[in-house]
Every structure is written in C-alpha cells, then in structure tokens.
Design an enzyme around this catalytic site. Sequence first.
Site, PDB file in Angstrom:
ATOM      1  N   CYS A 375       0.844  -1.198   0.000  1.00 55.33           N
ATOM      2  CA  CYS A 375       0.000   0.000   0.000  1.00 55.33           C
ATOM      3  C   CYS A 375       0.878   1.246   0.000  1.00 55.33           C
ATOM      4  O   CYS A 375       1.372   1.676   1.049  1.00 55.33           O
ATOM      5  CB  CYS A 375      -0.932   0.000   1.212  1.00 55.33           C
ATOM      6  SG  CYS A 375      -1.989   1.458   1.303  1.00 55.33           S
ATOM      7  N   CYS A 378      -0.522   4.159   2.080  1.00 58.62           N
ATOM      8  CA  CYS A 378      -0.322   4.003   3.525  1.00 58.62           C
ATOM      9  C   CYS A 378       1.100   4.351   3.945  1.00 58.62           C
ATOM     10  O   CYS A 378       1.317   5.055   4.932  1.00 58.62           O
ATOM     11  CB  CYS A 378      -0.620   2.566   3.943  1.00 58.62           C
ATOM     12  SG  CYS A 378      -2.250   1.957   3.509  1.00 58.62           S
ATOM     13  N   ASP A 379       2.074   3.835   3.216  1.00 57.80           N
ATOM     14  CA  ASP A 379       3.453   3.812   3.707  1.00 57.80           C
ATOM     15  C   ASP A 379       4.421   4.733   2.967  1.00 57.80           C
ATOM     16  O   ASP A 379       5.594   4.805   3.331  1.00 57.80           O
ATOM     17  CB  ASP A 379       3.987   2.377   3.638  1.00 57.80           C
ATOM     18  CG  ASP A 379       3.135   1.417   4.448  1.00 57.80           C
ATOM     19  OD1 ASP A 379       2.549   1.850   5.448  1.00 57.80           O
ATOM     20  OD2 ASP A 379       3.052   0.234   4.071  1.00 57.80           O
TER      21      ASP A 379
END
Length: 557
Positions: A375, A378-379
């Site tokens: 992701c 997300c990261d």
Amino acid sequence: MSTLSAEEKYRNFIPEESRDYLEKLFAGFKRTVTIEVYTADGEHREYNEFTLNICRAFNVFSDKIELREYAMDSEMGKNRNIIATPTVLISPDEYDIRFLGAPAGEEGRALVEALKLASKGADGISNSTKEILEPLEEDRLIKIFASPTCPYCPGQAINAFKAAVARPDKVSAWNISTLDNENMAHEYKVGSVPHTDINNTATFTGLEPEEKFMLQLLFLKPLEEVVEEQKTAKAEAETADDTVFEDIDLVIIGGGPAGMSAGIYAKRSGLSCIILEKQGVGGQVALTPKVENYPGFTNIQGFELVEILGTHAREYTDIHQFAEVSDVRYGKRIDIVTEEKTYRAKGVMLATGVNVRMLGVPGEDKFYGHGVSYCATCDGNFYKGGKAVVVGGGNTALTDALHLKHLGIETTIVHRGDKFRAEKVLQDSVRREGIEIIWNSQVSEIIGEDQVESARLINKDGTENILDTDVVFVAIGHTANTQLAEKLGCELRPDGFIKVDPNQRTSVERVYAAGDVTGGVRQIITATGQGAAAALAAFDDFTRLFDDNTENGKNIW
C-alpha cells in the site's frame, strides 16, 4: 478588523459539505462527549494549532461536544499521563481513548468515529466483541501507529476504540500519528501502517477484521497461533470416533457479501444452511476504507457496510466465524470438514474470495513492514527523500508510482512485460512525470540487513542486475482462493478463477461459486447478486434432484 466572530471562524475551518454531515451526526448523539486537548508551546506549533481548530469547530457544531483545553505540563496533564503534544482525549473520565499527534487527513475520520463510539457507549459495541473480551482479566494498552494518508488506519484504530469502550476497566487505545511522533514510530520499528502494538508484547501489521482483532487482543498472539494451539489441544483430548456430523442442505464457505447474500436467499427459499468463515465476516469489504458505489449508500465505510450486511444475514442463518474448512469430500452428500464438526451437505457454495498476489521471492516475508509494502498510500510517507521500486503494470501500480513521485521519492517501475495494462491517462502521466521504467524484468530477490537495501532484477534475456532502493511496493493484482474448488474437481478459467455458468453453477453438480473467486467484475454489488443467484440455483437443483432421486417413494439423500 475581522468581521467574523470566533465561532464563525471555527465553523469555517471545516469544509461546508463535511460541516453539514458533522452537525447532523453530532445532533444524533445520545449523550455528551468530552474532548480534552493538551498542547505545549514551541515544538509542533502547527500541529497544535490544527488540533485546537478542529476540536473547537466540533465544539461549535454541537452542544453534545464539550471541549476542555490544557497545557501539556499542567496538573491535569500530569494526572492524565500526557506524553506528547498535541494529545486529544475522548471522554477521559470514562475511557482511555487518545490521539497522539494532530488528527489530520484519514486520522480525522478516526477522531469522528471515536466521538461516535463514546456517545453510544456499550450500545455501540457488537455482542461478539463483548463476548470475546468478557474473560479479559489483565490490562491492555493498544498503540495504533497511523498516517494521515493511510485509508486503512482508521479501521484498525476503530477496532481499538471499540475494545476500550467494551472494557474501559482493562483496555486503553492510543492512535499515534507517525507524522508528528517520528521518534516513537522509530522506537517501535514502524515501517508500515497501520502498525498495532499491544502491551509491547504482540505486534500486527495491517487492518484486521474486528473479531480477529479482539481475539488477538485477548490472547496477545496472532490468531493463527491461537487456532493451532486449540487444534492441538483438541486432537490430544479426542479420538477419531468423536467426530460430530450434521446433515444440512447448503454449506456456504466464505462470509463476504456473496456468502451473506447467499445465506439470506437460501434460507428464504426454505433451505437449511450455514456460513463458514475462517476469519471475520466481510471479506475484502471489511478492509475497504470507503465504499461509494453500493446502491443506497452514497458514502459508507467498509466495516459499517459489513455490520449492516452481517446483521441482516444473521436474521436468517448462522455464521460461524473462525471455522476453517480443512477438507471437502464429494459424494451423494458432500462432506465439509471443520475442526468442530463435519457437515454432510446436499451442496456447497464457494465464496472464498481472493488474496493479494505476492512476489514469492526471497526477502519478501522477511522485510514485510520494513521495506516491503502492498500500500503506497499508507506507507509512502516513510520514504520521503529516498528511493522506491513499484512492481506491476496495472492501474494500481502506476497510481502508486505517481503518488510516490509526488512525495519526492525517486521512483522506478519494474514491469515483467513490454507494455502496461493500465489506462492510457495513467501511462501518459507516468511518462510526463519522467518516472523510470524497467521493462521485461522481474524482482527475483529483496536484499538487506534490518531494512531493504536493494532488489535483484532478472531480465527476460536472463541477465541480472542489482537496483538500490529503500522500499519495494508490490502491486501485481490478486489470486483466487481456489484450493477447495480444485479439490472438488471444479474447472478453472485460464486466469485461475472458478468457471461458472450464468446461474453460478460450477462444472461439478451441486457445487456453486460466487463473488471475487469467480473473477470478472469484482464489485460488492456483483458479489451480492451472484450469491443470491447461487442460492436460488441450489434450491432449483435440490428440488429437481429430490424429485428424480427416490427409491420406493423414499428420498435417497
């Protein structure tokens, strides 16, 4: 001199569309919710200001929100054990629910959900969560490390908040922003979010179904370990003769939208049935941050939609969660074997879904959460100023690459083919941004010590090279969970999904399939429709087979 009052300024801090939604939401609160905000001068001044503004706006919107503001080093700050600035506490006289860092972006969504839960209290907690946590005797401190750009983080934080509301005497739930708590994130070795730490003992990465989260919270270990221990204990205590059998019309394997829809339609048709789900209900939907294309809901969070579907399905049929099917045997009755019992069914419906496709190369498992991610949204923030490799050639891969590039990360796309499958507009954007592309190549190994340092690439012509990188983002699609289908002898499509006819029948009589495991248009609405069609097909088939398979007026089933 400003013509706006302080109240108008705070009201205007929230966009009009969100403002209308929040005012309606807060107006429906059953009881007043207290927000305490703790700030300090100097460090994190912008984060403090943002946090005060959003909380003051909430206070202006409703008399059901009571705001209190304190200095971090105040007597109250010491009493509440405030260790970061800003910190937001939700109804602290009842619960230990707190936000360490500014609740910006996706974390703002988590803040609103925390207020909602505090307003409902125990009435907002499912019976299954209450039952799971009822035996809890020791204190639990849950730390959810999150990012403002992570759409999955609020779901995991809400799991923690629900636990804190269900057992306020034992559970504390902290949502920690990695953006303004970098040192703490480094201390806990956070490389991917949501990152969950419980009592500095158990650590989990990613968003999890609610029931799975609660069981791991109770046992302080991965659910897979708990299940394995229970299996071992049961195997030692029982003999083969202790097998329990149950005759049933239809067994539905999988508790996502397709499975739950099938359960409703099967029961309404007069069939006895059960839904077996090896984890929590909802499937991929439970892990979907926002759903905007399911008819009747212009905008709903995935876990909320799952709660609605699950409540409806349970009115008709039992749903056994964490019931993994270990074996299936085809015959006049189809045996579906679980740890608890063996179901002897007339038919079975497979709604087993899909999993994220992994590279399957050395280093992938080792560095998951420490330089391997699935992701980028997300990261990505963890790798600003660094280098990233994105593996894949579809829409997700190119979207990820563009997102990383805009974060200031030196990004390279590695694709096994010589052309992309993604939409032309994304291809044009990648070209315009000057993102490097390595064609006809695959990642064969991910290399590093404690963190990812490089990736080994192998080209179509057999040549290899090492590409320095800080992170590898994998975006190569999904694989269908077809192990049970193959065991039953079902024909698969060339792309690996289960082949079905228009009524969801597989190539094997009395075996049906629905949802993502059948490929095609993998949407919630198609999954529910396919589940209904499969249940109705089963009813028709069982009626026909009953009529045609009798001996001396007696049913041979």
